[in-house]
Scaffold this active site. Structure first.
Site, mmCIF file in Angstrom:
data_model
loop_
_atom_site.group_PDB
_atom_site.id
_atom_site.type_symbol
_atom_site.label_atom_id
_atom_site.label_comp_id
_atom_site.label_asym_id
_atom_site.label_seq_id
_atom_site.Cartn_x
_atom_site.Cartn_y
_atom_site.Cartn_z
ATOM 1 N N ASP A 45 0.837 -1.199 0.000
ATOM 2 C CA ASP A 45 0.000 0.000 0.000
ATOM 3 C C ASP A 45 0.871 1.248 0.000
ATOM 4 O O ASP A 45 1.485 1.584 1.017
ATOM 5 C CB ASP A 45 -0.905 0.018 1.233
ATOM 6 C CG ASP A 45 -1.789 1.250 1.225
ATOM 7 O OD1 ASP A 45 -2.727 1.283 0.404
ATOM 8 O OD2 ASP A 45 -1.525 2.195 1.998
ATOM 9 N N TYR A 50 3.814 9.406 -0.421
ATOM 10 C CA TYR A 50 4.775 8.693 0.442
ATOM 11 C C TYR A 50 6.185 8.783 -0.146
ATOM 12 O O TYR A 50 7.151 8.366 0.504
ATOM 13 C CB TYR A 50 4.402 7.211 0.615
ATOM 14 C CG TYR A 50 3.060 6.925 1.266
ATOM 15 C CD1 TYR A 50 2.275 7.923 1.815
ATOM 16 C CD2 TYR A 50 2.582 5.622 1.342
ATOM 17 C CE1 TYR A 50 1.047 7.646 2.396
ATOM 18 C CE2 TYR A 50 1.354 5.333 1.935
ATOM 19 C CZ TYR A 50 0.590 6.346 2.444
ATOM 20 O OH TYR A 50 -0.629 6.056 3.026
ATOM 21 N N LYS A 75 -2.004 6.313 -4.424
ATOM 22 C CA LYS A 75 -3.104 7.252 -4.115
ATOM 23 C C LYS A 75 -2.803 8.634 -4.668
ATOM 24 O O LYS A 75 -1.650 9.088 -4.646
ATOM 25 C CB LYS A 75 -3.300 7.355 -2.591
ATOM 26 C CG LYS A 75 -3.365 6.023 -1.860
ATOM 27 C CD LYS A 75 -3.733 6.170 -0.399
ATOM 28 C CE LYS A 75 -3.547 4.855 0.343
ATOM 29 N NZ LYS A 75 -2.151 4.603 0.788
ATOM 30 N N HIS A 108 -6.731 9.963 -2.345
ATOM 31 C CA HIS A 108 -6.199 9.843 -0.987
ATOM 32 C C HIS A 108 -7.136 10.442 0.071
ATOM 33 O O HIS A 108 -7.371 9.833 1.117
ATOM 34 C CB HIS A 108 -4.826 10.513 -0.934
ATOM 35 C CG HIS A 108 -3.915 9.966 0.111
ATOM 36 N ND1 HIS A 108 -2.544 9.899 -0.049
ATOM 37 C CD2 HIS A 108 -4.156 9.471 1.354
ATOM 38 C CE1 HIS A 108 -2.003 9.369 1.039
ATOM 39 N NE2 HIS A 108 -2.953 9.111 1.900
HETATM 40 N N1 NAP Z 1 -5.123 6.427 3.408
HETATM 41 C C1 NAP Z 1 -4.598 7.143 4.364
HETATM 42 O O1 NAP Z 1 -4.944 8.327 4.559
HETATM 43 C C2 NAP Z 1 -3.549 6.538 5.239
HETATM 44 C C3 NAP Z 1 -3.127 7.184 6.404
HETATM 45 C C4 NAP Z 1 -2.171 6.568 7.208
HETATM 46 C C5 NAP Z 1 -1.650 5.333 6.831
HETATM 47 N N2 NAP Z 1 -2.057 4.728 5.659
HETATM 48 C C6 NAP Z 1 -1.527 3.398 5.238
HETATM 49 O O2 NAP Z 1 -1.779 2.459 6.280
HETATM 50 C C7 NAP Z 1 -0.545 1.868 6.674
HETATM 51 C C8 NAP Z 1 -0.588 1.483 8.119
HETATM 52 O O3 NAP Z 1 -0.898 2.583 8.939
HETATM 53 P P1 NAP Z 1 0.107 3.155 10.005
HETATM 54 O O4 NAP Z 1 1.492 2.878 9.557
HETATM 55 O O5 NAP Z 1 -0.280 4.552 10.268
HETATM 56 O O6 NAP Z 1 -0.249 2.373 11.335
HETATM 57 P P2 NAP Z 1 -0.124 0.873 11.911
HETATM 58 O O7 NAP Z 1 0.250 -0.077 10.831
HETATM 59 O O8 NAP Z 1 -1.374 0.666 12.681
HETATM 60 O O9 NAP Z 1 1.018 1.012 12.987
HETATM 61 C C9 NAP Z 1 2.372 0.967 12.688
HETATM 62 C C10 NAP Z 1 3.108 1.009 14.024
HETATM 63 O O10 NAP Z 1 2.800 -0.166 14.763
HETATM 64 C C11 NAP Z 1 3.997 -0.847 15.084
HETATM 65 N N3 NAP Z 1 3.765 -2.287 14.927
HETATM 66 C C12 NAP Z 1 3.440 -2.945 13.794
HETATM 67 N N4 NAP Z 1 3.292 -4.260 14.050
HETATM 68 C C13 NAP Z 1 3.528 -4.432 15.378
HETATM 69 C C14 NAP Z 1 3.526 -5.562 16.227
HETATM 70 N N5 NAP Z 1 3.260 -6.779 15.748
HETATM 71 N N6 NAP Z 1 3.809 -5.362 17.544
HETATM 72 C C15 NAP Z 1 4.076 -4.138 18.028
HETATM 73 N N7 NAP Z 1 4.102 -3.030 17.253
HETATM 74 C C16 NAP Z 1 3.818 -3.170 15.944
HETATM 75 C C17 NAP Z 1 5.033 -0.358 14.082
HETATM 76 O O11 NAP Z 1 6.322 -0.442 14.643
HETATM 77 P P3 NAP Z 1 7.571 -1.066 13.796
HETATM 78 O O12 NAP Z 1 7.662 -0.293 12.534
HETATM 79 O O13 NAP Z 1 8.720 -0.867 14.728
HETATM 80 O O14 NAP Z 1 7.225 -2.501 13.585
HETATM 81 C C18 NAP Z 1 4.590 1.088 13.872
HETATM 82 O O15 NAP Z 1 5.081 1.916 14.906
HETATM 83 C C19 NAP Z 1 0.501 2.927 6.302
HETATM 84 O O16 NAP Z 1 1.815 2.397 6.233
HETATM 85 C C20 NAP Z 1 -0.033 3.371 4.981
HETATM 86 O O17 NAP Z 1 0.288 2.432 3.962
HETATM 87 C C21 NAP Z 1 -2.999 5.320 4.881
#
Ligand code: NAP
Length: 277
Positions: A45, A50, A75, A108
């Site tokens: 994704d 990004y 996006k 987005h």
């Molecule tokens: N459409 C939109 O507007 C939008 C907005 C935000 C994000 N996104 C997309 O959604 C994706 C995910 O969202 P996000 O990155 O904000 O949040 P997330 O995936 O909920 O959280 C990522 C965080 O959680 C930690 N983590 C992941 N797996 C873990 C585990 N098994 N145990 C403990 N900690 C863990 C990661 O640490 P580590 O890296 O140290 O593992 C990182 O700090 C983004 O990368 C992006 O592709 C889209």
């Protein structure tokens, strides 16, 4: 274990879990994404904003997988909602990946106060017709925005990617999606670095099943038909997060996690007013 697949409303497929790629960039980003593909993820994704579409394309090439085995999402940024600018941005996204096409392209954010998302949607429809992208969808759209693009163009998005985690289960929005044939994707699925994974309800269920709290949260998504996109720099977390197909939550466990909902957006980004370009 093979990852189950969803068939979208346009006949294409997506795996039941994907890999979030923000803010994975450059060589470390390529390595993290290539490792994700090596351990079984088949959906990356990304987004124009990004600044990592190049890394995504490189990871796909390095993986040794056939192009058709992998799904790539990108996006459209808010600054390119005008029709002609949107078309060029999508062309640029495809060029940046170095791939022949992008599987799923999303708007987005709707930026409703600018009022240009219908123009942007028309551009996505045309780019799908040209084969630049295979499927089209949106992100952070509210029902009123979904209604508007359907009314104006007759084309329903295949996906709406929204913030979704146990503090924001989005049950009403998902019901709308289900009624319209739209697949719900979850961003921030594991709640970023918040205390969500320490909720006693979740830790107790994790203990019961002999899995981690993060695995419980991802399993909760999957059993609700939500497609989560966990991001991780950590190789251990990447492996943990995809290992969620060997256990099953009971209905009352799913309901107990959903009941943690408190309409809390972790980033205070309300799609009705949020603007990012
Ligand atoms: N459409 C939109 O507007 C939008 C907005 C935000 C994000 N996104 C997309 O959604 C994706 C995910 O969202 P996000 O990155 O904000 O949040 P997330 O995936 O909920 O959280 C990522 C965080 O959680 C930690 N983590 C992941 N797996 C873990 C585990 N098994 N145990 C403990 N900690 C863990 C990661 O640490 P580590 O890296 O140290 O593992 C990182 O700090 C983004 O990368 C992006 O592709 C889209």
């Amino acid at each position: 274990m093979a990852i189950p697949q969803y068939t979208l409303n346009d006949g294409t497929t997506l795996p039941a879990i994907g890999f979030g790629t923000y803010p994975l960039r450059g060589t470390p980003g390529v390595e993290a994404m290539a490792d994700a593909l090596a351990v079984g993820y088949r959906l990356l994704d990304s987004a124009f904003n990004y600044d990592n579409e190049g890394a995504v394309g490189e990871a796909v090439r390095r993986s040794g997988l056939q192009r058709e085995e992998v799904r790539v999402t990108s996006k459209l940024p808010g600054r390119y909602h005008r029709h002609d600018a949107a078309v060029v941005a999508i062309e640029e996204s495809v060029l940046r990946t170095g791939l022949d096409y992008i599987d799923l392209y999303l708007i987005h954010w709707p930026l409703p106060r600018r009022g240009l998302y219908v123009e942007a949607w028309q551009a996505l429809i045309e780019c799908r017709e040209r084969g630049l992208v295979r499927s089209i969808g949106v992100s952070n759209f509210l029902p009123e925005h979904l209604d508007t693009i359907e009314r104006e163009t007759g084309v329903v998005p295949s996906v709406n990617q929204v913030e979704l985690h146990p503090w924001l289960p989005q049950a009403e929005l998902q019901a709308y999606h289900d009624a319209h044939g739209i697949r719900t994707e979850a961003w921030a699925p594991v709640g970023e670095d918040s205390a969500i994974r320490h909720e006693p309800v979740i830790t107790a269920i994790a203990q019961e099943h002999g899995v981690t709290p993060t695995q419980v949260i991802l399993r909760w998504d999957i059993q609700r038909g939500v497609l989560p996109l966990p991001k991780s720099w950590s190789p251990e977390h990447r492996r943990e997060n995809i290992d969620v197909f060997g256990f099953e939550l009971a209905d009352d466990e799913v309901a107990a996690i959903t009941a943690l909902g408190r309409s809390q957006r972790l980033f205070a980004a309300d799609p009705a007013i949020h603007e990012e370009f």
